[in-house]
Structure formats: C-alpha cells, structure tokens
Enzyme design. Structure first.
Site, mmCIF file in Angstrom:
data_model
loop_
_atom_site.group_PDB
_atom_site.id
_atom_site.type_symbol
_atom_site.label_atom_id
_atom_site.label_comp_id
_atom_site.label_asym_id
_atom_site.label_seq_id
_atom_site.Cartn_x
_atom_site.Cartn_y
_atom_site.Cartn_z
ATOM 1 N N TYR A 18 9.368 -26.257 -9.304
ATOM 2 C CA TYR A 18 8.714 -27.074 -8.285
ATOM 3 C C TYR A 18 8.088 -28.315 -8.928
ATOM 4 O O TYR A 18 6.968 -28.585 -8.528
ATOM 5 C CB TYR A 18 7.573 -26.192 -7.676
ATOM 6 N N TYR A 146 8.339 -15.332 1.840
ATOM 7 C CA TYR A 146 9.139 -16.051 0.822
ATOM 8 C C TYR A 146 10.314 -15.167 0.459
ATOM 9 O O TYR A 146 10.250 -14.226 0.049
ATOM 10 C CB TYR A 146 8.356 -16.574 -0.457
ATOM 11 N N ASP A 247 13.255 -7.065 1.650
ATOM 12 C CA ASP A 247 13.108 -8.052 0.288
ATOM 13 C C ASP A 247 12.203 -7.468 -0.555
ATOM 14 O O ASP A 247 11.093 -7.808 -0.398
ATOM 15 C CB ASP A 247 12.830 -9.501 0.613
ATOM 16 N N LYS A 276 13.361 -9.270 -10.045
ATOM 17 C CA LYS A 276 12.031 -9.494 -10.782
ATOM 18 C C LYS A 276 11.921 -8.451 -11.967
ATOM 19 O O LYS A 276 12.445 -8.433 -12.930
ATOM 20 C CB LYS A 276 10.976 -9.689 -9.757
HETATM 21 C C1 LIG Z 1 10.833 -14.249 -6.357
HETATM 22 C C2 LIG Z 1 11.370 -13.898 -5.024
HETATM 23 C C3 LIG Z 1 12.598 -13.774 -4.436
HETATM 24 C C4 LIG Z 1 13.640 -14.849 -5.270
HETATM 25 O O1 LIG Z 1 13.976 -14.526 -6.521
HETATM 26 P P1 LIG Z 1 14.536 -15.265 -7.812
HETATM 27 O O2 LIG Z 1 14.989 -14.521 -8.814
HETATM 28 O O3 LIG Z 1 13.463 -16.257 -7.893
HETATM 29 O O4 LIG Z 1 15.722 -16.011 -7.070
HETATM 30 C C5 LIG Z 1 13.108 -13.570 -3.302
HETATM 31 N N1 LIG Z 1 12.246 -12.941 -2.620
HETATM 32 C C6 LIG Z 1 11.066 -12.476 -2.952
HETATM 33 C C7 LIG Z 1 10.185 -11.643 -2.370
HETATM 34 C C8 LIG Z 1 10.569 -13.102 -4.237
HETATM 35 O O5 LIG Z 1 9.243 -12.734 -4.631
#
Ligand SMILES: *Cc1c(COP(=O)(O)O)cnc(C)c1O
Length: 435
Positions: A18, A146, A247, A276
């Site tokens: 960013y 997000y 997610d 993550k």
């Molecule tokens: C960080 C994140 C993503 C994206 O993951 P990247 O490994 O950065 O592509 C998607 N969804 C959530 C909830 C996240 O925190």
C-alpha cells in the site's frame, strides 16, 4: 551494504504494501527476529506487537519450527503437485480436516490468503454451474470486510475502504448488507437479521455464496460481532440454497480465543479459507477447505475438475512448518496463553478509554484495538511506539495489536503503554496541525 545504501535502493526499486513508488517514508530495517523481538539494523530491539500481520503466533525462530524447515530442506524443498504427492502435504490436510469444524473434508492448498479466496469463489461458482444453475454467480457479504487484494476478493472488501471507487467498472458487482452490529457479547439484533434475510431472499436466484469473516472483521476495521449472526447466516443460506464461505485467514488458529472463529458459533461453513498463521508465520501458504457436497457438485459437471493448480501448490517446506506449528497448538497451551493475553490487554488498554482523541477500546482474544477520532498519522504513531520499544503498524484511525501467543505479561503491558504513547502522539499531532 550500509543501512543508508540499503534504504536508498529500497526507495528506488522496492515496492512495499500500500505504498507509492518511489517510497516516501523510510521503513525500519530489520536485521533479525527471535521470540517476540525484532532487532533493527541500528541496534534497537522492539517487541513485535503485530506478529507480522497475525501470522507469527509462536514467535520468531521457534526451535521446533526452525527444525521442521531444516529437516524438510534435507529431503526436498519443492516438487510439483500435479501427479505427485508427499507426506508433508497429506499430513497437513489430514490435520486441517481434523481441526476444523465437522464436515469440512477436502482441502485445496494454495499460495496466499487472497488466492485461497479466489479458489473459494471458483469452487462456489463452479458448484452451481455444474448443477445447472450458472446464473448463481454473484456473492453477498456484509460491509466492513476484508478478503484480500486480488480482484474477486477486492470485490467483497468493504466498498468504502476497499478502493471500489478506483475499480469501478472493473470489479464484479456484489451484494452488500450493512455491517454486522458491534459487540461479541451483544445479543443478536432481530432487525439486522431481517434486513439480511430480506436481501438474501430477494437475490437468492443469482447468489452463489455468502462470504464473511466470522466474529472479527480484520483489515476492514477491526470490529467484533456476535457469533449469533453466523448461526443466522447458516440458517438463511440453507433456506435459500446459497453456499456459506468463512474467511478465517485472520481469525484461524486460536487468535479469537477459539481455535476457529466458527467454533464460537458451532457452525460449519460450506467452504473455509485459512492462511496467515497456518505456517506460524514462516512461509506463505493458504488452504481452502470444503464439504463433500461442494466437491460432489463440481464433480457432476461437464468439466468435472476444479481447474486450478498453482505452481507451488503444496510446497513441502511450507507444509512441514505448518505441521510443526499445528503440533505446537495441539497440546492446547495456546488457549491459556490467549486468555492470559486477553486479560492483560484489557487491563493495559482500558485506561485509554477516556483519553483525549480515543473513541473506543476493544479486546477479543489476543487482539487489542484502540480507535481514534481521526486517522493516526502513520510515521508519527509508529515512531512513538518504537520510542516505547514496540513495533506497531496503525491503519486509518486504528492502533491495534495482535501479539504472538508467547508474549509475556510484562511485554503485553509494554505493548499497551506503546499503544497509549502512539495514541497521544497522534492526538497531539492533530492538535498541532490544527485539526
Ligand atoms: C490477510 C487476509 C487476506 C489476504 O491474505 P494474503 O495472504 O495477504 O493474500 C484475506 N482475508 C483476510 C480475512 C485476511 O486477513
């Protein structure tokens, strides 16, 4: 390379998250990291309040994780996954099926969180296509989310914070409900539920899936909501023949106090994304899990395969360290650690509740958030935290922490103090420039 030379080259050639090119603000140069500490090139040692964006849950250079990588390196770093398989990947998928909510049986390994969301979307759309309902290809979500930075994930990010303005005409148009009402402990608001029910009911024929971050909306605003809404989403998706995608890329692996946020609600989604903390923060790896009905739907289509296959799919090094990270979680000690960190974050952050310029303080599991009345000036706030010996990376009006589970109580107190210092510096900055 001297630090000055390194920063000059960084500014000229290296894109950061960013950030503009060329770079405007010098990043801090990290020389090494161990446990909860980052050692900077200028000799300073900072407590890491960010766990490298939720990932380094066991701290840096953990002996068991280091050993897993070294051991795997002695066998193979990588082989293609088409037509080949190996123990680290199979073992990881078995463990993920075992740990995640009952019913999720199949695992697609991929490179990053965003890609795992792309795969989830592809699974959902292809499922309906194969079942003869190709018109079910839109997604629904609630605002404030997000889901990553590639195009389909971007299309379900919060439309205000997610650069939808910039990408108008490019992003697919998805269906947005209002954000879920705040508060992990708040009772479900029936008026909110009926708004969501109405929207899903009206658009059911064109909806492939509802995708949400369960319990914690992370990079969209660090907000917490009641698990009761997840049960409502499960009920509504069943009623209207819509797939439910969780997610859990940020919430997975204990961060919210449950192993997965879905566990707070006792709900199994049809598809779940993990990333993550999957590798304990060592390597980029993500996974998309699904229930047998989703896979069966895809299998009955004219094209019966899931046409996706990243070059580095199932990377053995990443799988080996993920297995070691899950092994560390297996003894359950994380639960006491997260509870201890939660209590200590509450104690350290609650005094900031009445501070000038602070509008809210909230804590859930090993996540602490201080919200300000105005955006935190990034360089000023970061420097104030570093001065207090802590690495923080505020965004927008949020100064927040998600420390590693091995952070000691004294370190959590120092993180709390640094958040206070960053909040004060931000408020003073705004006063000085006359906001
Ligand atoms: C960080 C994140 C993503 C994206 O993951 P990247 O490994 O950065 O592509 C998607 N969804 C959530 C909830 C996240 O925190």
């Amino acid at each position: 390379m001297t630090p000055t030379e390194l920063l000059r080259l960084d500014r000229a050639h290296v894109w950061h998250p960013y950030a503009p090119m060329p770079g405007q603000v010098d990043p801090y140069v990290v020389e090494s990291a161990a446990g909860t500490r980052l050692t900077l090139a200028d000799g300073r040692e900072l407590i890491d309040g960010m766990s490298s964006w939720w990932a380094a849950i066991h701290g840096y250079r953990h002996p068991a994780l280091d050993a897993a990588v070294v051991d795997q390196l002695g066998r193979m770093s990588h082989v293609m996954f088409g037509g080949l398989t190996h123990a680290p990947a199979v073992e990881l998928c078995r463990r993920l099926v075992e740990l995640t909510p009952d019913g999720l049986e199949h695992v697609f390994l991929c490179d990053s969180g965003s890609v795992s969301v792309e795969v989830a979307v592809k699974m959902a759309l292809q499922h309906w296509r194969s079942r003869g309902r190709p018109e079910k290809r839109r997604l629904a979500t609630w605002r404030g989310g997000y889901h990553g930075d590639t195009f389909h994930p971007m299309s379900v990010c919060d439309p205000d914070g997610g650069m939808h303005q910039l990408w108008r005409g490019v992003l697919p148009s998805q269906l947005f409900a209002p954000p879920p009402p705040d508060g992990f402990d708040a009772p479900a608001d029936p008026a909110y539920v009926s708004i969501v029910a109405d929207a899903l009911g009206r658009h059911a024929d064109e909806l492939a899936a509802v995708i949400v971050e369960p319990v914690v909306q992370g990079a969209g605003g660090m907000r917490f909501h009641s698990p009761a809404y997840l049960r409502e989403l499960r009920r509504l998706c069943d009623e209207h023949d819509i797939l439910l995608v969780f997610d859990e890329i940020a919430t997975g692996f204990g961060r919210t106090g449950a192993l997965f946020a879905a566990d707070h609600a006792g709900v199994t989604p049809d598809i779940m994304c993990l990333g993550k903390a999957l590798t304990g923060g060592y390597l980029s790896l993500a996974a998309t899990l699904c229930v047998p009905a989703v896979a069966a739907g895809i299998a009955q289509g004219e094209v019966p395969v899931l046409a996706h296959g990243p070059t580095f799919m199932g990377n053995p090094l990443a799988c080996a360290v993920a297995n070691a990270s899950i092994e560390l979680l297996a003894d359950g000690a994380w639960r006491a650690d997260v509870a201890r960190i939660e209590a200590s974050l509450r104690t350290s952050l609650s005094p900031l509740g009445g501070a000038p310029g602070v509008t809210d303080v909230r804590v859930l599991g090993a996540i602490g958030v201080v919200q300000l009345a105005a955006p935190a000036p990034l360089a000023v706030a970061t420097a104030a935290a570093a001065e207090a010996g802590v690495w923080l990376r505020p965004f927008r009006d949020l100064i927040y922490t998600m420390p590693s589970y091995v952070a000691e109580t004294g370190e959590i107190e120092r993180i709390g103090a640094a958040i206070g210092a960053a909040a004060r510096a931000s408020t003073q900055h705004h006063q000085a420039v006359g906001h």
